[in-house]
Design a protein around this motif. Sequence first.
Motif, PDB file in Angstrom:
ATOM      1  N   UNK A 111       0.867  -1.172   0.000  1.00  0.00           N
ATOM      2  CA  UNK A 111       0.000   0.000   0.000  1.00  0.00           C
ATOM      3  C   UNK A 111       0.908   1.228   0.000  1.00  0.00           C
ATOM      4  N   UNK A 112       0.766   2.101  -1.019  1.00  0.00           N
ATOM      5  CA  UNK A 112       1.617   3.284  -1.117  1.00  0.00           C
ATOM      6  C   UNK A 112       0.773   4.552  -1.031  1.00  0.00           C
ATOM      7  N   UNK A 113      -0.289   4.479  -0.221  1.00  0.00           N
ATOM      8  CA  UNK A 113      -1.049   5.703   0.038  1.00  0.00           C
ATOM      9  C   UNK A 113      -0.098   6.767   0.583  1.00  0.00           C
ATOM     10  N   UNK A 114       0.816   6.346   1.470  1.00  0.00           N
ATOM     11  CA  UNK A 114       1.963   7.180   1.839  1.00  0.00           C
ATOM     12  C   UNK A 114       3.103   6.738   0.935  1.00  0.00           C
ATOM     13  N   UNK A 115       3.444   7.524  -0.097  1.00  0.00           N
ATOM     14  CA  UNK A 115       4.369   7.033  -1.124  1.00  0.00           C
ATOM     15  C   UNK A 115       5.767   6.735  -0.632  1.00  0.00           C
ATOM     16  N   UNK A 116       6.159   7.316   0.518  1.00  0.00           N
ATOM     17  CA  UNK A 116       7.515   7.107   1.019  1.00  0.00           C
ATOM     18  C   UNK A 116       7.612   5.984   2.040  1.00  0.00           C
ATOM     19  N   UNK A 117       6.484   5.429   2.423  1.00  0.00           N
ATOM     20  CA  UNK A 117       6.482   4.347   3.405  1.00  0.00           C
ATOM     21  C   UNK A 117       5.608   3.195   2.916  1.00  0.00           C
ATOM     22  N   UNK A 118       6.076   2.464   1.901  1.00  0.00           N
ATOM     23  CA  UNK A 118       5.298   1.319   1.402  1.00  0.00           C
ATOM     24  C   UNK A 118       5.041   0.319   2.523  1.00  0.00           C
ATOM     25  N   UNK A 119       3.826  -0.194   2.570  1.00  0.00           N
ATOM     26  CA  UNK A 119       3.426  -1.123   3.630  1.00  0.00           C
ATOM     27  C   UNK A 119       2.957  -2.431   3.004  1.00  0.00           C
ATOM     28  N   UNK A 120       3.596  -3.543   3.382  1.00  0.00           N
ATOM     29  CA  UNK A 120       3.229  -4.840   2.833  1.00  0.00           C
ATOM     30  C   UNK A 120       1.813  -5.209   3.260  1.00  0.00           C
ATOM     31  N   UNK A 121       0.982  -5.541   2.258  1.00  0.00           N
ATOM     32  CA  UNK A 121      -0.406  -5.887   2.584  1.00  0.00           C
ATOM     33  C   UNK A 121      -0.843  -7.216   1.976  1.00  0.00           C
ATOM     34  N   UNK A 122      -0.044  -7.803   1.089  1.00  0.00           N
ATOM     35  CA  UNK A 122      -0.480  -9.062   0.479  1.00  0.00           C
ATOM     36  C   UNK A 122       0.614  -9.696  -0.350  1.00  0.00           C
ATOM     37  N   UNK A 123       0.343 -10.924  -0.767  1.00  0.00           N
ATOM     38  CA  UNK A 123       1.310 -11.706  -1.532  1.00  0.00           C
ATOM     39  C   UNK A 123       0.572 -12.437  -2.641  1.00  0.00           C
ATOM     40  N   UNK A 124       1.024 -12.276  -3.862  1.00  0.00           N
ATOM     41  CA  UNK A 124       0.375 -12.880  -5.020  1.00  0.00           C
ATOM     42  C   UNK A 124       1.312 -13.931  -5.602  1.00  0.00           C
ATOM     43  N   UNK A 125       1.015 -15.210  -5.445  1.00  0.00           N
ATOM     44  CA  UNK A 125       1.943 -16.260  -5.875  1.00  0.00           C
ATOM     45  C   UNK A 125       2.006 -16.395  -7.379  1.00  0.00           C
ATOM     46  N   UNK A 126       3.197 -16.635  -7.873  1.00  0.00           N
ATOM     47  CA  UNK A 126       3.450 -16.937  -9.286  1.00  0.00           C
ATOM     48  C   UNK A 126       3.879 -18.391  -9.395  1.00  0.00           C
ATOM     49  N   UNK A 127       3.633 -18.979 -10.548  1.00  0.00           N
ATOM     50  CA  UNK A 127       4.093 -20.343 -10.771  1.00  0.00           C
ATOM     51  C   UNK A 127       5.611 -20.372 -10.798  1.00  0.00           C
ATOM     52  N   UNK A 128       6.164 -21.493 -10.372  1.00  0.00           N
ATOM     53  CA  UNK A 128       7.606 -21.657 -10.368  1.00  0.00           C
ATOM     54  C   UNK A 128       8.184 -21.532 -11.775  1.00  0.00           C
ATOM     55  N   UNK A 129       7.381 -21.867 -12.791  1.00  0.00           N
ATOM     56  CA  UNK A 129       7.871 -21.848 -14.165  1.00  0.00           C
ATOM     57  C   UNK A 129       7.709 -20.500 -14.845  1.00  0.00           C
ATOM     58  N   UNK A 130       7.049 -19.534 -14.194  1.00  0.00           N
ATOM     59  CA  UNK A 130       6.831 -18.236 -14.814  1.00  0.00           C
ATOM     60  C   UNK A 130       8.096 -17.394 -14.712  1.00  0.00           C
TER      61      UNK A 130
END
Length: 623
Positions: free
Chosen positions: A525-544
């Motif tokens: 979340x970069x609502x505050x552009x200088x303090x990015x806050x981790x909010x989630x994780x989107x998995x990719x395939x190992x082969x991508x």
Amino acid sequence: MSTLYALLWKEGREILPKVLVGVALAVVVCLMRNNADFSRSYVASFEELIIGGLVVMAIVLGMDAIARERSTGTLSFLLDKPVADATVLAVKFLLGLGGLLLVALVAWATVYIDLASLEVEREYLAYKLVTVQSIDYASMVALSFTQFSLLYALVFIGSVVTDHPFKGVAVGVALAMVLGVFLTGPATAIFPILNRYPLVAIGLDDQGHLVRLATDSARFWVKVLANLGLTAVALAVASVLLRRYREAILSWRTVAIGWGAIIAVVFVIFYGVPLANQQMPAGVLEAPDEQYYGDLAVQDGLAYMTTGQIGIAIADLNNPQQMRLLGSTRPESHKLWKGGNAICVVDSLAYLVGWRKGLPSDSLGVVVFDVSDPAAPALKGYRMFAAIKRKRFRYHQYWGATDGGLLLVRERGYALAAEAFTLDAEGMPVVGSEQVIMPISDPVDYPHMWKPRCHVSVRGSRAYIGTERELVVIDVADAHTLRETGRHTIESFRPQSYYDPRLVATDGDKLYVERFWPHELVEFDIFNPDQPREVGYLPLLRSDDIRSLQIVDGVAYSRGYGRGKWSSDLRVKAWTIAEYGALIESFSFEPDRSIGALSVANGYLYATSSDGLLAYRLDYGQN
């Protein structure tokens, strides 16, 4: 009660030899792990061996549960005993399931019995080592057992409706294919949480300290319980079928017809549909002779493209299926090198960055075109800046517009630097400020000379720069005073052999940064552009193996190699970012030509190629 005991004794005695074979093989492997050479070889292939062994065991335990009784004529005798039909079926099913669990326990014990001795000689196999170290023994057994218990249940259903064990296998595997191919996609679209392979990743940080990254453990239990639930449903279905049909209801002919239908449908889906809807562009604008289109910028219904002769071409996109070339520049109007250029457009001016070969050294150049009349783009001028020593194939990393002017990211000596340019009254670039992003040990080392050092995404007054290990945030609002406002370590838990920088992309108030292991996009979340806050994780395939990334309106588009780093099959893919932190694949296609740059606008994906501009519809599935 004595009848039930007799049934348990009979079924256990029939299943025991099959289970003992699996246990004996696991014991042999455990003993041979004392040999260092065998242990190293086993680590390279244990995943395939264990999965293959559990598949075989699931099939062997389920294939003759009922079919063998029917083929030998003992089924009626068994069902006429003073025990309910459902009880007979449940005893057979649960004993086989118990045997599969025992085999899973001993199979994974061959790995976990001595984790300290695990090692791999090839770094691209390191993910296997990380996986078994990051998931505890009980969780690994639970995950693998529940996955293969469903296969066992489907083969068991095949045995219930047939009169021969091999016929039961054919039906069970067919059911598994139907569920896996035709139902998995819709199920993960409705319940995206099922699309996640849960991990608790362990690895070493830069100082060699052991670190741990815990992902959402709830996802693990959702997947395990979902598999167990489907296994229970399969038992209920088998019970209903046996109650209604004591005789076999499927002949070899019926099984063969079913397999033929499945193969035909799979062939159509995986070969016919992509050719018809995914691989063919809706429109093609061929490049003039002896030219090709490289970089691409789409703005206000127009496509601005660099050409192989260091000029620009402008196309009308109002009708993407019949794109028209409005105008292009003459190649002799300036003297930049003929390749690797990037373009950005600000108001009625187009800026190309490149380099000019000369003595005593090469120079960085920015060529400016007046595009106020798209049918007649004209050279406005060019500026040459600091000399560069070009020993690499990539002389710049990023070129684009910002709120404060223009931004260039490139290598300068032994550093990766961001350089800002202001615009004078006539729109010509003027050198502004410079900000060092990171030092470079060797500017011309292999394989860095072939690869980018970073990926950049600009959102308003902030530039987000993904390097090999960090996310760097730079304030670019004032081209005279570039300022670093943040530096964030995105931990990855296996060594990088390929020196790839992290892909970054912004979409509204969200920033997405690639993590190498687990292979996923970290959502900030970069609502505050200088303090990015981790909010989630989107998995990719190992082969991508994705090489570019942009996200528009909640859909991620990438260009890369879908079958691993050593594949030559270029693939363009799109994922819809769903709830629960999941990427649902929207489409993919493997073009029959080289793709240079991608851009998304007005429901179409535009791509430059070696011989033209391509337009792909993004709503092909609604035709």
